[in-house]
Design a protein around this motif. Structure first.
Motif, PDB file in Angstrom:
ATOM      1  N   VAL A  29       0.862  -1.186   0.000  1.00 53.55           N
ATOM      2  CA  VAL A  29       0.000   0.000   0.000  1.00 53.55           C
ATOM      3  C   VAL A  29       0.894   1.231   0.000  1.00 53.55           C
ATOM      4  N   THR A  30       0.674   2.128  -0.936  1.00 56.20           N
ATOM      5  CA  THR A  30       1.571   3.266  -1.145  1.00 56.20           C
ATOM      6  C   THR A  30       0.981   4.610  -0.745  1.00 56.20           C
ATOM      7  N   ALA A  31      -0.359   4.723  -0.668  1.00 60.10           N
ATOM      8  CA  ALA A  31      -0.966   6.024  -0.387  1.00 60.10           C
ATOM      9  C   ALA A  31      -2.331   5.827   0.254  1.00 60.10           C
ATOM     10  N   VAL A  32      -2.728   6.791   1.086  1.00 53.75           N
ATOM     11  CA  VAL A  32      -4.055   6.797   1.712  1.00 53.75           C
ATOM     12  C   VAL A  32      -4.616   8.212   1.645  1.00 53.75           C
ATOM     13  N   ALA A  33      -5.948   8.319   1.702  1.00 54.89           N
ATOM     14  CA  ALA A  33      -6.608   9.619   1.731  1.00 54.89           C
ATOM     15  C   ALA A  33      -7.869   9.490   2.561  1.00 54.89           C
ATOM     16  N   LEU A  34      -8.026  10.368   3.552  1.00 54.92           N
ATOM     17  CA  LEU A  34      -9.159  10.356   4.474  1.00 54.92           C
ATOM     18  C   LEU A  34     -10.046  11.560   4.194  1.00 54.92           C
ATOM     19  N   VAL A  63       3.457  -0.325  14.320  1.00 48.11           N
ATOM     20  CA  VAL A  63       3.120  -0.596  12.919  1.00 48.11           C
ATOM     21  C   VAL A  63       4.211  -1.489  12.355  1.00 48.11           C
ATOM     22  N   ASN A  64       3.869  -2.702  11.993  1.00 43.10           N
ATOM     23  CA  ASN A  64       4.843  -3.655  11.490  1.00 43.10           C
ATOM     24  C   ASN A  64       4.913  -3.564   9.972  1.00 43.10           C
ATOM     25  N   GLY A  65       5.953  -2.905   9.466  1.00 45.76           N
ATOM     26  CA  GLY A  65       6.112  -2.746   8.034  1.00 45.76           C
ATOM     27  C   GLY A  65       6.652  -1.369   7.694  1.00 45.76           C
ATOM     28  N   VAL A  66       6.767  -1.106   6.390  1.00 44.99           N
ATOM     29  CA  VAL A  66       7.222   0.190   5.918  1.00 44.99           C
ATOM     30  C   VAL A  66       6.026   1.131   5.859  1.00 44.99           C
ATOM     31  N   VAL A  67       6.128   2.276   6.520  1.00 40.02           N
ATOM     32  CA  VAL A  67       5.068   3.286   6.491  1.00 40.02           C
ATOM     33  C   VAL A  67       5.288   4.160   5.252  1.00 40.02           C
ATOM     34  N   ASN A  68       4.443   3.983   4.244  1.00 38.04           N
ATOM     35  CA  ASN A  68       4.584   4.732   2.998  1.00 38.04           C
ATOM     36  C   ASN A  68       3.787   6.029   2.972  1.00 38.04           C
ATOM     37  N   ALA A  79      -0.599   3.838   5.525  1.00 38.87           N
ATOM     38  CA  ALA A  79      -0.362   2.915   4.414  1.00 38.87           C
ATOM     39  C   ALA A  79       0.876   2.088   4.731  1.00 38.87           C
ATOM     40  N   VAL A  80       0.697   0.760   4.849  1.00 46.10           N
ATOM     41  CA  VAL A  80       1.767  -0.136   5.269  1.00 46.10           C
ATOM     42  C   VAL A  80       2.101  -1.102   4.135  1.00 46.10           C
ATOM     43  N   GLY A  81       3.395  -1.304   3.900  1.00 42.49           N
ATOM     44  CA  GLY A  81       3.821  -2.223   2.863  1.00 42.49           C
ATOM     45  C   GLY A  81       5.059  -2.998   3.257  1.00 42.49           C
ATOM     46  N   GLN A  82       5.365  -4.004   2.476  1.00 44.18           N
ATOM     47  CA  GLN A  82       6.575  -4.785   2.704  1.00 44.18           C
ATOM     48  C   GLN A  82       7.807  -4.095   2.129  1.00 44.18           C
ATOM     49  N   GLU A  83       7.596  -3.085   1.290  1.00 50.11           N
ATOM     50  CA  GLU A  83       8.706  -2.368   0.682  1.00 50.11           C
ATOM     51  C   GLU A  83       8.338  -0.908   0.463  1.00 50.11           C
ATOM     52  N   LEU A  84       9.343  -0.087   0.177  1.00 48.35           N
ATOM     53  CA  LEU A  84       9.137   1.339  -0.054  1.00 48.35           C
ATOM     54  C   LEU A  84       8.359   1.563  -1.345  1.00 48.35           C
ATOM     55  N   LYS A  85       7.586   2.659  -1.382  1.00 45.83           N
ATOM     56  CA  LYS A  85       6.753   2.893  -2.559  1.00 45.83           C
ATOM     57  C   LYS A  85       7.559   3.281  -3.796  1.00 45.83           C
ATOM     58  N   LEU A  86       8.774   3.818  -3.614  1.00 41.58           N
ATOM     59  CA  LEU A  86       9.566   4.263  -4.763  1.00 41.58           C
ATOM     60  C   LEU A  86      10.614   3.245  -5.202  1.00 41.58           C
ATOM     61  N   GLY A  87      10.743   2.131  -4.493  1.00 37.93           N
ATOM     62  CA  GLY A  87      11.766   1.163  -4.875  1.00 37.93           C
ATOM     63  C   GLY A  87      11.726  -0.071  -4.010  1.00 37.93           C
ATOM     64  N   ARG A  88      12.689  -0.967  -4.237  1.00 35.36           N
ATOM     65  CA  ARG A  88      12.747  -2.214  -3.483  1.00 35.36           C
ATOM     66  C   ARG A  88      14.080  -2.347  -2.752  1.00 35.36           C
ATOM     67  N   LYS A 147       2.449  -7.558   6.553  1.00 35.71           N
ATOM     68  CA  LYS A 147       1.354  -7.664   5.606  1.00 35.71           C
ATOM     69  C   LYS A 147       1.132  -6.311   4.925  1.00 35.71           C
ATOM     70  N   ASN A 148       0.810  -6.369   3.639  1.00 40.01           N
ATOM     71  CA  ASN A 148       0.429  -5.159   2.913  1.00 40.01           C
ATOM     72  C   ASN A 148      -1.001  -4.801   3.313  1.00 40.01           C
ATOM     73  N   CYS A 149      -1.183  -3.672   3.990  1.00 43.07           N
ATOM     74  CA  CYS A 149      -2.495  -3.340   4.541  1.00 43.07           C
ATOM     75  C   CYS A 149      -2.602  -1.843   4.811  1.00 43.07           C
ATOM     76  N   THR A 150      -3.791  -1.437   5.221  1.00 39.83           N
ATOM     77  CA  THR A 150      -4.040  -0.087   5.718  1.00 39.83           C
ATOM     78  C   THR A 150      -4.422  -0.204   7.183  1.00 39.83           C
ATOM     79  N   LYS A 151      -3.756   0.569   8.016  1.00 40.90           N
ATOM     80  CA  LYS A 151      -3.996   0.496   9.457  1.00 40.90           C
ATOM     81  C   LYS A 151      -4.604   1.804   9.940  1.00 40.90           C
ATOM     82  N   ILE A 152      -5.626   1.714  10.777  1.00 43.98           N
ATOM     83  CA  ILE A 152      -6.348   2.904  11.246  1.00 43.98           C
ATOM     84  C   ILE A 152      -6.333   2.924  12.775  1.00 43.98           C
ATOM     85  N   PHE A 153      -5.876   4.042  13.328  1.00 44.39           N
ATOM     86  CA  PHE A 153      -5.902   4.277  14.774  1.00 44.39           C
ATOM     87  C   PHE A 153      -6.927   5.370  15.056  1.00 44.39           C
ATOM     88  N   GLU A 154      -7.700   5.179  16.108  1.00 43.11           N
ATOM     89  CA  GLU A 154      -8.616   6.229  16.567  1.00 43.11           C
ATOM     90  C   GLU A 154      -8.205   6.662  17.963  1.00 43.11           C
TER      91      GLU A 154
END
Length: 516
Positions: free
Chosen positions: A150-155, A439-444, A462-471, A480-487
């Motif tokens: 996951v590379t980007a999020v918008a709320l 947050v377990n992963g790369v915060v993109n 936005a959490v991913g196993q790798e950076l959004k601009l490269g590997r 895990k590639n996912c979106t994580k939400i904290f309230e």
């Protein structure tokens, strides 16, 4: 006191009553004389037509006399009533409703003050201390739907929905209350022509302030505009010559700023689906952009190590030089040098923060060319074992920054296993870390917003196993590639815990830690 021309311009308004005032004898005689002068030889048929026209003119004159000039004071009252009506509607749309009880809470007064502070660009919310002292539980939810990072999020501003995007070129719309998937915009195969969507990695997302439009940009050099309410593709802009790396909507209009690796910033009018102009100045790939209320924007230029404040109306820019060195606190020797500015977040109209590859977070004032404060190795050091040189320590560089606009709270992300929360000092000349969330992963990407009037504060990551601009980095152990939400929730204790719930609503356990 000078009066705003917006309120002094008068226009005619008709009264609602239907009472008609007969034309005066002098007005009738004037029209009769005019008719006689122009057509002395008219026959009886023409005379009947004249009488009919005269009757119609009586009605016209009556209508003209009924039209009145609206004064500046009357117009101000009318506009104020319309504005208050729009606030009432927004309160109802937020699910809070509007009744006599709400009047006692001064919701309207609070909204008016908030809008005034934001229009003036003032920092007016001091809430970081409340976060530090009073939050006991931080609820966390995980949304999984992308196969690739996951590379980007918008709320959305009202907090009802959010979007996530990934390297596979797809965009998913989520319900921010139930965390269920609402819609998916699929990606296309690389190189496909005339596709309504993206055919390569998506790098950035932005939602307009009115909640009508979603903008997305990516490595395919395209900007796509989507309808939030109708879930359909609206327009595609292809003027950039390289990857689109950043998007930002102005808070008071549907004016969109786009940043690209082609070293330019472009302005768009989304209502008209039109290009406005291009801004030049950066000497390297632009890696981030942000804006608030005024017709200005901020950007960072990667390896040119500059942040630039663009004044659109004045057609000018201010340049802020990075490249700051981190020193050993004991020996004073230089340890790490900032080689790239990778992300930024605007706090208010006069302050912003930047982060880069040296792990340094800097606080800037637009009136000064150098940072007013810098925090080195904000996310700590990454230790890599080497057979020839032993352990090598390198900073976790800053991959994402976000601020709660017009407040003293902002957050940062990397891949050290946490996002970190910071409080701005009372004099706005320094900041310090006040807590961290797992947050377990790369915060993109990160977004943080406080929703009015419910006061819910959401952090979307936005959490991913790798950076959004490269590997350059590849994390596998349980990531895990996912979106994580904290309230964020206000309680009476200083302990913080995070309850993680998967996309199916199953409780995955609770971890507790204490705010620093």
């Amino acid at each position: 006191m000078a009066i705003d021309p917006f309120f002094t311009s008068a226009r005619k308004r008709k009264r609602s009553n239907n009472k008609k005032t007969p034309a005066t004898a002098a007005q009738k005689q004037k029209k009769v004389n005019k008719k006689e002068d122009s057509d002395v030889e008219g026959d009886s048929g023409e005379e009947d037509q004249f009488n009919a026209n005269l009757s119609q003119s009586d009605v016209d004159v009556s209508s003209e006399e009924e039209e009145i000039e609206e004064t500046a004071a009357e117009k101000r009252v009318r506009l104020a009533k319309a504005y208050l009506g729009s606030i009432e509607k927004s309160l109802e749309d937020d699910g809070i409703g509007f009744d006599a009880a709400d009047l006692d809470k001064d919701l309207i007064a609070e909204r008016l003050k908030k809008d005034d502070d934001e229009s003036e660009g003032r920092l007016h919310m001091r809430i970081a201390d409340r976060v530090r002292r009073n939050i006991e539980k931080i609820k966390s939810n995980i949304c999984r739907g992308h196969q690739l990072p996951v590379t980007a999020v918008a709320l959305a501003e009202n907090g009802t929905i959010f979007y996530s995007a990934s390297k596979e070129g797809s965009i998913i719309k989520w319900d921010a209350k139930t965390f269920k998937k609402l819609h998916t915009f699929p990606g296309g195969r690389k190189g496909v022509k005339n596709f309504d969507g993206h055919t390569d990695h998506i790098l950035c997302l932005a939602i307009s302030n009115d909640g009508k439009y979603l903008a997305s940009g990516g490595k395919d050099k395209c900007i796509n505009i989507w309808s939030v309410t109708e879930d359909k593709h609206i327009a595609k802009f292809t003027q950039h010559r390289d990857a689109v790396s950043g998007l930002a909507f102005r808070k008071t209009s549907n004016q969109l700023y786009s940043a690209s690796h082609d070293r330019t910033i472009k302005l768009w009018n989304i209502d008209e689906k039109a290009y406005i102009e291009t801004l030049f100045g950066h000497q390297d790939q632009i890696t981030g952009i942000d804006t608030l209320v005024r017709e200005r924007c901020l950007s960072v230029g990667g390896r040119d190590k500059t942040a630039r404040w663009w004044k659109i109306v004045e057609e000018s820019q201010l340049v802020y030089r990075g490249g700051i060195s981190s020193k050993n606190p004991e020996t004073g020797a230089i340890q790490y040098v900032e080689g790239s500015l990778d992300c930024l977040a605007q706090i208010d109209e006069s302050m912003f923060v930047t982060g880069g590859d040296s792990g340094l977070i800097s606080l800037w004032d637009i009136q000064r060319k150098k940072p007013v404060f810098s925090l080195p190795t904000a996310h700590g050091l990454n230790t890599v074992a080497s057979e020839s040189e032993g352990d090598i320590n390198t900073p976790y560089w800053i991959t994402a920054l976000a601020s709660l606009k017009f407040s003293d709270l902002f957050v940062s992300g990397s891949w050290d296993g946490y996002i970190r929360l910071y409080k701005l000092a009372q004099d706005n000349r320094s900041f310090k870390e006040i807590g961290k969330l797992p947050v377990n992963g790369v915060v993109n990407d990160i977004q943080i917003k406080q929703l009015f009037p419910s006061k819910r504060t959401l952090i979307v990551v936005a959490v991913g196993q790798e950076l959004k601009l490269g590997r350059w980095i590849r994390l596998k152990n349980g990531v895990k590639n996912c979106t994580k939400i904290f309230e964020l929730e206000m309680t009476s204790t200083g302990a913080v815990s995070a309850t993680v719930v998967d996309g199916n609503g199953d409780d995955k356990g609770e971890s507790q830690f204490r705010i620093i």
